[in-house]
Structures are given as C-alpha cells and as structure tokens.
Design a protein around this motif. Structure first.
Motif, PDB file in Angstrom:
ATOM      1  N   ALA A 175     -68.350  13.228   9.874  1.00 12.24           N
ATOM      2  CA  ALA A 175     -68.149  11.794   9.708  1.00 12.24           C
ATOM      3  C   ALA A 175     -67.677  11.499   8.293  1.00 12.24           C
ATOM      4  CB  ALA A 175     -69.450  11.039   9.974  1.00 12.24           C
ATOM      5  N   GLU A 176     -66.747  10.563   8.208  1.00 11.66           N
ATOM      6  CA  GLU A 176     -66.274  10.134   6.897  1.00 11.66           C
ATOM      7  C   GLU A 176     -67.212   9.073   6.352  1.00 11.66           C
ATOM      8  OE1 GLU A 176     -61.908   9.824   5.352  1.00 11.66           O
ATOM      9  OE2 GLU A 176     -62.391   8.029   6.501  1.00 11.66           O
ATOM     10  N   GLY A 177     -67.512   9.174   5.078  1.00 11.38           N
ATOM     11  CA  GLY A 177     -68.377   8.188   4.439  1.00 11.38           C
ATOM     12  C   GLY A 177     -67.632   6.894   4.163  1.00 11.38           C
ATOM     13  N   VAL A 178     -68.319   5.954   3.581  1.00 11.87           N
ATOM     14  CA  VAL A 178     -67.716   4.682   3.192  1.00 11.87           C
ATOM     15  C   VAL A 178     -67.558   4.650   1.680  1.00 11.87           C
ATOM     16  CG1 VAL A 178     -68.626   3.454   5.202  1.00 11.87           C
ATOM     17  CG2 VAL A 178     -69.949   3.490   3.089  1.00 11.87           C
ATOM     18  N   GLY A 179     -66.630   3.860   1.225  1.00  8.77           N
ATOM     19  CA  GLY A 179     -66.354   3.752  -0.202  1.00  8.77           C
ATOM     20  C   GLY A 179     -67.383   2.913  -0.931  1.00  8.77           C
ATOM     21  N   PRO A 180     -67.313   2.902  -2.263  1.00 12.97           N
ATOM     22  CA  PRO A 180     -68.309   2.180  -3.062  1.00 12.97           C
ATOM     23  C   PRO A 180     -68.283   0.668  -2.841  1.00 12.97           C
ATOM     24  CG  PRO A 180     -66.578   3.085  -4.461  1.00 12.97           C
ATOM     25  CD  PRO A 180     -66.348   3.611  -3.075  1.00 12.97           C
ATOM     26  N   GLY A 181     -67.146   0.121  -2.404  1.00 12.19           N
ATOM     27  CA  GLY A 181     -67.066  -1.320  -2.189  1.00 12.19           C
ATOM     28  C   GLY A 181     -67.339  -1.732  -0.752  1.00 12.19           C
ATOM     29  N   TYR A 182     -67.866  -0.835   0.064  1.00 14.53           N
ATOM     30  CA  TYR A 182     -68.095  -1.127   1.476  1.00 14.53           C
ATOM     31  C   TYR A 182     -69.038  -2.307   1.647  1.00 14.53           C
ATOM     32  CZ  TYR A 182     -69.638  -0.705   6.283  1.00 14.53           C
ATOM     33  OH  TYR A 182     -69.934  -0.974   7.592  1.00 14.53           O
ATOM     34  N   ASP A 183     -68.682  -3.188   2.575  1.00 15.54           N
ATOM     35  CA  ASP A 183     -69.506  -4.351   2.887  1.00 15.54           C
ATOM     36  C   ASP A 183     -69.666  -4.412   4.409  1.00 15.54           C
ATOM     37  OD1 ASP A 183     -70.527  -6.935   3.439  1.00 15.54           O
ATOM     38  OD2 ASP A 183     -69.505  -7.798   1.703  1.00 15.54           O
ATOM     39  N   ALA A 184     -70.848  -4.207   4.902  1.00 14.31           N
ATOM     40  CA  ALA A 184     -71.105  -4.193   6.341  1.00 14.31           C
ATOM     41  C   ALA A 184     -70.726  -5.508   7.006  1.00 14.31           C
ATOM     42  CB  ALA A 184     -72.573  -3.872   6.608  1.00 14.31           C
ATOM     43  N   ARG A 185     -70.749  -6.598   6.269  1.00 14.19           N
ATOM     44  CA  ARG A 185     -70.371  -7.900   6.848  1.00 14.19           C
ATOM     45  C   ARG A 185     -68.915  -7.899   7.285  1.00 14.19           C
ATOM     46  NH1 ARG A 185     -72.369 -11.321   1.847  1.00 14.19           N
ATOM     47  NH2 ARG A 185     -71.214  -9.589   0.965  1.00 14.19           N
ATOM     48  N   GLU A 186     -68.055  -7.193   6.553  1.00 13.78           N
ATOM     49  CA  GLU A 186     -66.645  -7.110   6.940  1.00 13.78           C
ATOM     50  C   GLU A 186     -66.486  -6.326   8.236  1.00 13.78           C
ATOM     51  OE1 GLU A 186     -64.463  -5.576   3.604  1.00 13.78           O
ATOM     52  OE2 GLU A 186     -65.173  -7.167   2.285  1.00 13.78           O
ATOM     53  N   THR A 187     -67.272  -5.286   8.409  1.00  8.68           N
ATOM     54  CA  THR A 187     -67.245  -4.516   9.652  1.00  8.68           C
ATOM     55  C   THR A 187     -67.697  -5.390  10.807  1.00  8.68           C
ATOM     56  OG1 THR A 187     -67.648  -2.454   8.485  1.00  8.68           O
ATOM     57  CG2 THR A 187     -68.177  -2.476  10.832  1.00  8.68           C
ATOM     58  N   ALA A 188     -68.761  -6.150  10.621  1.00 10.64           N
ATOM     59  CA  ALA A 188     -69.250  -7.042  11.673  1.00 10.64           C
ATOM     60  C   ALA A 188     -68.195  -8.082  12.033  1.00 10.64           C
ATOM     61  CB  ALA A 188     -70.550  -7.716  11.245  1.00 10.64           C
ATOM     62  N   ALA A 189     -67.517  -8.642  11.024  1.00  7.13           N
ATOM     63  CA  ALA A 189     -66.480  -9.633  11.275  1.00  7.13           C
ATOM     64  C   ALA A 189     -65.331  -9.037  12.092  1.00  7.13           C
ATOM     65  CB  ALA A 189     -65.977 -10.229   9.953  1.00  7.13           C
ATOM     66  N   ALA A 190     -64.914  -7.840  11.747  1.00  9.63           N
ATOM     67  CA  ALA A 190     -63.831  -7.174  12.493  1.00  9.63           C
ATOM     68  C   ALA A 190     -64.268  -6.885  13.920  1.00  9.63           C
ATOM     69  CB  ALA A 190     -63.425  -5.889  11.773  1.00  9.63           C
ATOM     70  N   MET A 191     -65.511  -6.487  14.106  1.00  9.45           N
ATOM     71  CA  MET A 191     -66.019  -6.219  15.455  1.00  9.45           C
ATOM     72  C   MET A 191     -66.088  -7.506  16.287  1.00  9.45           C
ATOM     73  SD  MET A 191     -68.964  -3.427  14.461  1.00  9.45           S
ATOM     74  CE  MET A 191     -69.504  -3.048  16.128  1.00  9.45           C
ATOM     75  N   ARG A 192     -66.497  -8.601  15.625  1.00  7.86           N
ATOM     76  CA  ARG A 192     -66.534  -9.903  16.337  1.00  7.86           C
ATOM     77  C   ARG A 192     -65.120 -10.316  16.744  1.00  7.86           C
ATOM     78  NH1 ARG A 192     -71.310 -12.607  16.250  1.00  7.86           N
ATOM     79  NH2 ARG A 192     -72.811 -11.966  14.679  1.00  7.86           N
ATOM     80  N   ALA A 193     -64.175 -10.147  15.837  1.00  7.83           N
ATOM     81  CA  ALA A 193     -62.787 -10.536  16.127  1.00  7.83           C
ATOM     82  C   ALA A 193     -62.223  -9.697  17.275  1.00  7.83           C
ATOM     83  CB  ALA A 193     -61.928 -10.405  14.880  1.00  7.83           C
ATOM     84  N   ALA A 194     -62.504  -8.405  17.269  1.00  6.36           N
ATOM     85  CA  ALA A 194     -61.990  -7.521  18.330  1.00  6.36           C
ATOM     86  C   ALA A 194     -62.635  -7.852  19.667  1.00  6.36           C
ATOM     87  CB  ALA A 194     -62.261  -6.071  17.962  1.00  6.36           C
ATOM     88  N   ARG A 195     -63.861  -8.320  19.653  1.00  9.00           N
ATOM     89  CA  ARG A 195     -64.578  -8.653  20.894  1.00  9.00           C
ATOM     90  C   ARG A 195     -63.966  -9.852  21.589  1.00  9.00           C
ATOM     91  NH1 ARG A 195     -70.784 -10.157  20.313  1.00  9.00           N
ATOM     92  NH2 ARG A 195     -69.827 -12.068  19.614  1.00  9.00           N
ATOM     93  N   THR A 196     -63.357 -10.752  20.840  1.00  5.49           N
ATOM     94  CA  THR A 196     -62.803 -11.977  21.430  1.00  5.49           C
ATOM     95  C   THR A 196     -61.373 -11.783  21.927  1.00  5.49           C
ATOM     96  OG1 THR A 196     -62.064 -12.762  19.268  1.00  5.49           O
ATOM     97  CG2 THR A 196     -64.269 -13.446  20.009  1.00  5.49           C
ATOM     98  N   LEU A 197     -60.780 -10.640  21.684  1.00  4.06           N
ATOM     99  CA  LEU A 197     -59.399 -10.401  22.150  1.00  4.06           C
ATOM    100  C   LEU A 197     -59.331 -10.147  23.624  1.00  4.06           C
ATOM    101  CD1 LEU A 197     -58.079  -8.149  19.259  1.00  4.06           C
ATOM    102  CD2 LEU A 197     -57.704 -10.588  19.593  1.00  4.06           C
TER     103      LEU A 197
END
Length: 114
Positions: free
Chosen positions: A92-114
C-alpha cells in the motif's frame, strides 16, 4: 511516496524454514531501501479479532516495494514462509504530509452522487 508491505500472518511457527526465512529476509530488502517498522511485536486488539502476527515493512516508494517482492532473492526464500504460515500480504502507498481525510470524504461523497 513511502510504500508499505503489511503482512497479517494468521498462524505462527518456529519451523526451521520459517527461522531461515527470518534470518534471510532483511538482506533481500536492503537493495530496495526496505526496513522493518513492526516485526514480532505483540498486538493489542481494540476492535474485532486478530489471530496471529503483524509485520510492517516500509520502502521508499511503491516501485521499490514491487521490485523487492518480485526480486529473485526474495522469491527464492518466500516458500520458506508460505509453506508453513497462513497469511495475507498487501502493498500500500502511504499518504503525504499534507493529507487531509476530509478531502477524501468529500471526493467519496461526490463520486457517490454520480
């Protein structure tokens, strides 16, 4: 980006082959910048069940992790473990130092509505 090899070894063994594997694995990792982060440590289960052992390796990047796992040196010793221990291994690839889980959640929410 740092990559990780994570093994959940559901069974443990002190079979001679397993001990030989443990003695030889580090040398197979060194050319790829691999190192142990967790090995042989007791785990504290806080949710669910976790039979067996946990091993975590780090590599400089996913290419190095793949190259190590596919290397002739590692493939040569791999059966020493797999013939005696049941388990799962993932890269598994790690996440960078600026990773923000809220951005991942937002992208997942956006993909769910497509």
């Amino acid at each position: 980006m740092t990559a990780y090899a994570v093994a959940h070894l559901r069974t443990t063994s002190t079979h001679d082959d397993v001990l030989t594997y443990i003695e030889k694995i580090q040398k197979t990792m060194q050319p790829y910048g691999g190192r142990f982060l967790v090995h042989g440590s007791a785990v504290e289960v806080v949710e669910g069940e976790w039979p067996g052992a946990l091993v975590v390796l780090s590599f400089p990047d996913m290419a190095a992790a793949h190259d190590w796992y596919a290397s002739p040196a590692y493939r040569k010793i791999l059966p020493l473990r797999t013939d005696h221990l049941a388990g799962d291994v993932v890269l598994a690839e790690g996440v960078g130092p600026g990773y923000d889980a809220r951005e991942t959640a937002a992208a997942m929410r956006a993909a769910r509505t497509l």
